[in-house]
Design an enzyme around this catalytic site. Structure first.
Site, short mmCIF file in Angstrom:
data_model
loop_
_atom_site.label_atom_id
_atom_site.label_comp_id
_atom_site.label_asym_id
_atom_site.label_seq_id
_atom_site.Cartn_x
_atom_site.Cartn_y
_atom_site.Cartn_z
N LYS A 83 93.96 -31.28 24.92
CA LYS A 83 94.36 -29.94 25.35
C LYS A 83 95.61 -29.54 24.56
O LYS A 83 96.60 -30.29 24.54
CB LYS A 83 94.67 -30.00 26.84
CG LYS A 83 94.40 -28.72 27.59
CD LYS A 83 94.59 -29.01 29.08
CE LYS A 83 94.39 -27.80 29.93
NZ LYS A 83 94.74 -28.08 31.32
C1 E4P Z 1 93.66 -25.62 33.61
O1 E4P Z 1 93.33 -26.35 32.71
C2 E4P Z 1 94.99 -25.63 34.22
O2 E4P Z 1 95.36 -26.97 34.42
C3 E4P Z 1 95.05 -24.98 35.57
O3 E4P Z 1 93.84 -24.32 35.89
C4 E4P Z 1 96.31 -24.23 35.87
O4 E4P Z 1 96.22 -23.68 37.16
P1 E4P Z 1 97.48 -23.12 37.96
O5 E4P Z 1 97.77 -21.75 37.49
O6 E4P Z 1 97.01 -23.11 39.40
O7 E4P Z 1 98.61 -24.09 37.72
#
Ligand code: E4P
Length: 217
Positions: A83
């Site tokens: 990522k």
């Molecule tokens: C996705 O890969 C992220 O880890 C995640 O969906 C972030 O979500 P949040 O806005 O609830 O922290």
């Protein structure tokens, strides 16, 4: 639509994987911190719990260090997706890694133009954050519609991974639009199974069945 769970909690992942409906896992530095576990150790454990992609995020901000971190992360297991943030260095890293056959999830996407860049960089997944978009007065689902349109216009293979999902309506809208993946907190996945009329129906059937005095086995 594929279902990923957005957590580093291995008990939750194991429980949801047992349903047979879990296609992958996404993590981020905040979720790793919340788990209180060692990053590499918990990622290794998660990769063994699911067959599908497990996103592990680099924390460097420059391309060279991102590549060094990715080198360590991709050795954890074949199902690791690296990522990277949607920055110039992140997309440079994305291009290099995907050219090498490594899955890459480009995260922190907040505009359709950013999604276009990620697709051109060969991203396996693009992660638009709908909840954070909504929180800031934008329309998260309109962003998903725009990205779907653009990717279809040019037949990009990058999968739209709807992230920062807060509730079941985000999931419903993602499916209507034709997003490829929804990554959800465990509580949202569990809430999809629930309906008050299902519970009420079961209650009625069980009460009537008890009156028959029969058993199936
Ligand atoms: C996705 O890969 C992220 O880890 C995640 O969906 C972030 O979500 P949040 O806005 O609830 O922290």
């Amino acid at each position: 639509m594929k279902f990923f769970v957005d957590t580093a909690d291995t008990a939750d992942i194991a429980d949801l994987a047992a349903t047979g409906l879990l296609d992958g896992v996404t993590t981020n530095p905040s979720l790793i911190a919340k788990s209180g576990r060692d990053f590499l150790e918990v990622t290794r454990e998660i990769c063994a719990l699911v067959e599908g992609p497990v996103s592990a995020e680099v924390v460097a901000l420059d391309h060279e260090t991102m590549m060094k971190e990715a080198e360590i992360l991709r050795k954890i297991a074949d199902n690791v997706a690296i990522k990277v943030p949607l920055t110039l260095d992140g997309l440079k890293t994305c291009k290099k890694l995907t050219d090498d056959g490594t899955m890459v999830n480009v995260t922190l996407c907040f505009s359709a133009n950013q999604a276009l860049l990620a697709a051109k960089a060969g991203a396996t997944f693009i992660s638009p954050f709908v909840g954070r978009h909504d929180d800031n007065g934008f329309d998260g689902m309109a962003l998903i519609e725009d990205i779907r349109l653009i990717y279809d216009n040019y037949a990009f293979e990058t999968e739209i991974l709807v992230a920062s999902i807060r509730h079941p309506i985000h999931v419903l809208e993602s499916a209507r639009i034709g997003a490829d993946v929804a990554t959800m907190p465990p509580s949202v996945i569990r809430s999809l199974f629930k309906h008050v009329l299902t519970d009420k129906g079961i209650e009625g059937f069980m009460a009537d069945w008890a009156k028959t005095g029969q058993s199936i086995c």
